[in-house]
Design a protein around this motif. Structure first.
Motif, PDB file in Angstrom:
ATOM      1  N   UNK A 237       0.817  -1.224   0.000  1.00  0.00           N
ATOM      2  CA  UNK A 237       0.000   0.000   0.000  1.00  0.00           C
ATOM      3  C   UNK A 237       0.848   1.271   0.000  1.00  0.00           C
ATOM      4  N   UNK A 238       2.163   1.136  -0.100  1.00  0.00           N
ATOM      5  CA  UNK A 238       3.020   2.328  -0.065  1.00  0.00           C
ATOM      6  C   UNK A 238       3.580   2.619  -1.454  1.00  0.00           C
ATOM      7  N   UNK A 239       3.477   3.848  -1.857  1.00  0.00           N
ATOM      8  CA  UNK A 239       4.059   4.278  -3.130  1.00  0.00           C
ATOM      9  C   UNK A 239       5.263   5.169  -2.844  1.00  0.00           C
ATOM     10  N   UNK A 240       6.339   5.039  -3.567  1.00  0.00           N
ATOM     11  CA  UNK A 240       7.541   5.839  -3.289  1.00  0.00           C
ATOM     12  C   UNK A 240       7.512   7.171  -4.024  1.00  0.00           C
ATOM     13  N   UNK A 241       6.322   7.677  -4.316  1.00  0.00           N
ATOM     14  CA  UNK A 241       6.183   8.854  -5.166  1.00  0.00           C
ATOM     15  C   UNK A 241       7.034  10.040  -4.756  1.00  0.00           C
ATOM     16  N   UNK A 242       7.129  10.322  -3.432  1.00  0.00           N
ATOM     17  CA  UNK A 242       7.845  11.525  -2.998  1.00  0.00           C
ATOM     18  C   UNK A 242       9.238  11.222  -2.479  1.00  0.00           C
ATOM     19  N   UNK A 243       9.771  10.019  -2.859  1.00  0.00           N
ATOM     20  CA  UNK A 243      11.112   9.648  -2.386  1.00  0.00           C
ATOM     21  C   UNK A 243      12.181  10.452  -3.119  1.00  0.00           C
ATOM     22  N   UNK A 244      12.961  11.276  -2.367  1.00  0.00           N
ATOM     23  CA  UNK A 244      13.981  12.108  -3.012  1.00  0.00           C
ATOM     24  C   UNK A 244      15.261  11.301  -3.262  1.00  0.00           C
ATOM     25  N   UNK A 245      15.846  11.454  -4.424  1.00  0.00           N
ATOM     26  CA  UNK A 245      17.095  10.748  -4.733  1.00  0.00           C
ATOM     27  C   UNK A 245      18.152  11.735  -5.214  1.00  0.00           C
ATOM     28  N   UNK A 246      19.215  11.923  -4.436  1.00  0.00           N
ATOM     29  CA  UNK A 246      20.260  12.879  -4.844  1.00  0.00           C
ATOM     30  C   UNK A 246      21.110  12.390  -6.022  1.00  0.00           C
ATOM     31  N   UNK A 247      21.195  11.082  -6.224  1.00  0.00           N
ATOM     32  CA  UNK A 247      22.043  10.556  -7.295  1.00  0.00           C
ATOM     33  C   UNK A 247      21.392  10.692  -8.658  1.00  0.00           C
ATOM     34  N   UNK A 248      22.047  10.083  -9.659  1.00  0.00           N
ATOM     35  CA  UNK A 248      21.551  10.223 -11.025  1.00  0.00           C
ATOM     36  C   UNK A 248      20.628   9.090 -11.441  1.00  0.00           C
ATOM     37  N   UNK A 249      20.389   8.126 -10.505  1.00  0.00           N
ATOM     38  CA  UNK A 249      19.610   6.953 -10.891  1.00  0.00           C
ATOM     39  C   UNK A 249      18.111   7.207 -10.819  1.00  0.00           C
ATOM     40  N   UNK A 254       9.788  -3.553 -10.602  1.00  0.00           N
ATOM     41  CA  UNK A 254       9.562  -4.719 -11.469  1.00  0.00           C
ATOM     42  C   UNK A 254       8.208  -5.346 -11.157  1.00  0.00           C
ATOM     43  N   UNK A 255       7.854  -6.402 -11.869  1.00  0.00           N
ATOM     44  CA  UNK A 255       6.524  -6.994 -11.781  1.00  0.00           C
ATOM     45  C   UNK A 255       6.182  -7.548 -10.409  1.00  0.00           C
ATOM     46  N   UNK A 256       7.216  -7.997  -9.676  1.00  0.00           N
ATOM     47  CA  UNK A 256       6.905  -8.599  -8.378  1.00  0.00           C
ATOM     48  C   UNK A 256       6.980  -7.589  -7.235  1.00  0.00           C
ATOM     49  N   UNK A 257       7.009  -6.293  -7.544  1.00  0.00           N
ATOM     50  CA  UNK A 257       6.952  -5.272  -6.517  1.00  0.00           C
ATOM     51  C   UNK A 257       8.285  -4.904  -5.901  1.00  0.00           C
ATOM     52  N   UNK A 279      11.204   7.950   8.663  1.00  0.00           N
ATOM     53  CA  UNK A 279      10.237   8.939   9.134  1.00  0.00           C
ATOM     54  C   UNK A 279       8.816   8.453   8.923  1.00  0.00           C
ATOM     55  N   UNK A 280       8.620   7.493   7.989  1.00  0.00           N
ATOM     56  CA  UNK A 280       7.261   6.978   7.746  1.00  0.00           C
ATOM     57  C   UNK A 280       7.012   5.657   8.464  1.00  0.00           C
ATOM     58  N   UNK A 281       8.034   5.149   9.180  1.00  0.00           N
ATOM     59  CA  UNK A 281       7.889   3.879   9.880  1.00  0.00           C
ATOM     60  C   UNK A 281       7.740   2.696   8.949  1.00  0.00           C
ATOM     61  N   UNK A 282       8.337   2.791   7.785  1.00  0.00           N
ATOM     62  CA  UNK A 282       8.241   1.675   6.823  1.00  0.00           C
ATOM     63  C   UNK A 282       9.469   0.785   6.934  1.00  0.00           C
ATOM     64  N   UNK A 283       9.232  -0.501   6.939  1.00  0.00           N
ATOM     65  CA  UNK A 283      10.352  -1.440   6.918  1.00  0.00           C
ATOM     66  C   UNK A 283      10.689  -1.772   5.457  1.00  0.00           C
ATOM     67  N   UNK A 284      11.978  -1.600   5.091  1.00  0.00           N
ATOM     68  CA  UNK A 284      12.420  -1.906   3.722  1.00  0.00           C
ATOM     69  C   UNK A 284      12.866  -3.370   3.657  1.00  0.00           C
TER      70      UNK A 284
END
Lengths: 303, 260
Positions: A237-249, A254-257, A279-284
């Motif tokens: 249920x989490x989307x990484x829409x606002x995840x900031x990335x300083x690098x160039x990647x 992929x299909x399995x999430x 800060x969002x309490x999400x486990x990666x």
């Protein structure tokens, strides 16, 4: 003079077979005591290189010293000091493992006793089996045992595990790594990146008869500015829409999430990702960081 | 250790393992050891009662003993060396050997020694089978000539066998090429068919080649009394000339490396 200087020094080595250029100004340095892997695709010139260094093939040009001597002028005293495993396993099929080792022991002034060699290459259970009845992996072990007969200072291994199943390959690696305890310098060729990474202190990547890169297995990728891969999983249920990335990647899903990212700034990106998740309490789940591999370098250079 | 003693030690070491390999190979045991005996039994049984008038009326089975001895020595030397050295070369064994301190000539010497020992054994076996089954006497009175013929034949066909490998491209081609050379010569030279049945023009042609020359020498050594013309020294010279040619060709063209 034994022990002084590098085990192998080749400069501007060249060799042609008719119209085909096998070696095109190749340079190579192998220090005494090192295990060096020459990595390259089929036809890159690896076997030609080894055969010249072994004194079995004449070069067209360049300067070569192996154990301080030009192998083109190889004499029996020099041959006492090297061991050779050719690309194709060469065994007399009608002799047993022990007999094969006894035969070759007779060629050297101070041979290693056959029983010691049998233990060294792990053929204790097959000592009295004829070479023609051994498995491919066992045949290659006997081949290595024969090459070790004369207690060589320098061992050449041309594609020691080509055609092996994964288990046989792993156990062959353990055997080759064990040779290091005998202070033997090893120069091997392979087209398996994994094999070079596993065994070698240094890797030399060869393509079209010349060296295209060299370094430690781990260092080769980062030195060449290749990217580190970061990957992780997010709850559905989490989307990484606002995840900031300083690098160039760019983050790819992929299909399995699974999410993955190839970056030139792994530290900064990783920090940003973990801070965002924290800060969002999400486990990666399945978070991993993979440095540029030998495979990446290899494919970039020879692909 | 003196140079000669060391050389003998190296060759006898190599020879011992060549012997092991030879006797463990069903192909070499059958074609080199059993097949000549089988041929003697077949030929002598079928034609044994005939007499050869041109050789003083001797029974044909006495003729076949030196004929099959000739064939057996050629099998043990020329055929055995040409095939096995080609197989060793294409299998990388000669290249591997070159990578050791062993002097190159020892590999050849060990194998030639094996061929010579098998040749001696076959002369004894074929002669004894001829004695026991067909009553052909052992040629004691001319044993020196038999030994001379054996040494000259084994040496000459050994060098020719080593030289032959230079033109054999692969292990698959070896048996066919070797047989293609010796089989017609066996027929033309009076090994399979008694020479009295072969037109003299054909025999004259065959005399250029070493199989006929070797057989003439061996035949005269086994049947010195009936061969009124005396010992065929000219044939011995032809045989040795072929042996020398084989040696020169082998030194010039022998290859250690497999095809790549």
């Amino acid at each position: 003079m034994p022990g002084a200087g590098p085990a192998v020094r080749a400069e501007g080595l060249s060799k042609e077979f008719g119209q085909t250029v096998a070696l095109d100004g190749l340079d190579l340095l192998v220090e005494t005591g090192e295990i060096v892997a020459v990595l390259g695709p089929n036809g890159a010139g690896k076997t030609t290189l080894l055969t010249i260094l072994e004194g079995l093939l004449q070069r067209d040009g360049g300067a070569v010293e192996v154990l301080g001597i030009d192998p083109a002028a190889a004499d029996p005293d020099w041959r006492e000091r090297i061991g050779i495993v050719l690309q194709e396993t060469a065994l007399e099929p009608l002799l047993t493992v022990r007999e094969s080792l006894e035969l070759y022991a007779g060629y050297y002034r101070d041979p290693m006793p056959p029983d010691e060699l049998i233990a060294l290459v792990g053929l204790g259970d097959s000592a009295d089996v004829r070479a023609g009845r051994l498995s491919g992996g066992q045949r290659r072990r006997l081949d290595v045992g024969i090459a070790m007969s004369g207690r060589p200072e320098l061992l050449f291994l041309d594609e020691p595990t080509t055609g092996f199943d994964p288990a046989a390959r792993r156990s062959a690696w353990a055997m080759i790594a064990g040779l290091r305890e005998r202070a033997t310098t090893v120069l091997l060729t392979t087209h398996y990146m994994e094999e070079a990474a596993e065994l070698a202190d240094r890797v030399v990547i060869v393509d079209d008869g010349r060296v295209v890169a060299h370094g430690t297995p781990a260092g080769l990728g980062s030195e060449r500015g290749l990217k580190t891969a970061i990957s992780f999983r997010l709850p559905t249920d989490v989307e990484p829409g606002d995840l900031p990335l300083p690098g160039d990647g760019r983050l790819v899903r992929d299909d399995s999430g699974n999410f993955s990212l190839e970056t030139d700034r792994p530290t900064a990106d990783l920090e940003a990702i973990t801070a965002w998740a924290g800060t969002r309490g999400i486990e990666l789940d399945e978070l991993s960081v993979r440095p540029p591999s030998l495979e990446d370098v290899y494919l970039e250079l020879t692909g | 250790m003196s140079g000669a003693a060391r050389a003998i030690g190296l060759v006898s070491h190599e020879f011992r393992y060549c012997q092991k390999v030879f006797w463990r190979n069903p192909g070499s045991v059958f074609f080199t050891v059993l097949f000549p005996v089988l041929l003697l039994v077949i030929f002598a049984t079928i034609f044994g009662d005939d007499r050869i008038e041109t050789l003083g009326g001797i029974p044909t089975d006495r003729y076949y003993v030196p004929a099959i001895v000739t064939l057996a020595v050629i099998s043990a030397t020329f055929m055995n060396l040409a095939m096995n050295l080609t197989i060793a070369r294409e299998g990388g064994l000669l290249e591997r050997g070159r990578g050791t301190p062993q002097p190159a000539w020892v590999f050849i010497a060990g194998r030639v020694g094996n061929s010579v020992v098998v040749s001696v054994l076959m002369v004894v076996v074929v002669t004894l089978v001829g004695l026991v089954l067909f009553g052909s006497p052992i040629p004691w009175s001319s044993i020196g000539l038999v030994l001379l013929a054996l040494v000259a034949g084994a040496a000459s066909f050994s060098t020719l066998g080593v030289a032959m490998t230079a033109v054999i491209p692969s292990r698959e081609a070896a048996p066919a090429m070797v047989n293609l050379i010796v089989l017609p010569l066996y027929f033309l030279s009076g090994i399979f068919i008694p020479e009295s049945e072969i037109p003299s023009g054909v025999l004259d042609f065959a005399s250029i080649f070493p199989v006929r020359a070797f057989f003439e020498v061996m035949l005269a050594a086994y049947l010195p009394v009936v061969d009124g013309a005396g010992f065929p020294w000219g044939s011995l010279a032809v045989l040795l000339a072929w042996g020398l040619l084989g040696l020169l060709l082998a030194l010039r063209f022998f290859r250690w490396m497999p095809r790549r």
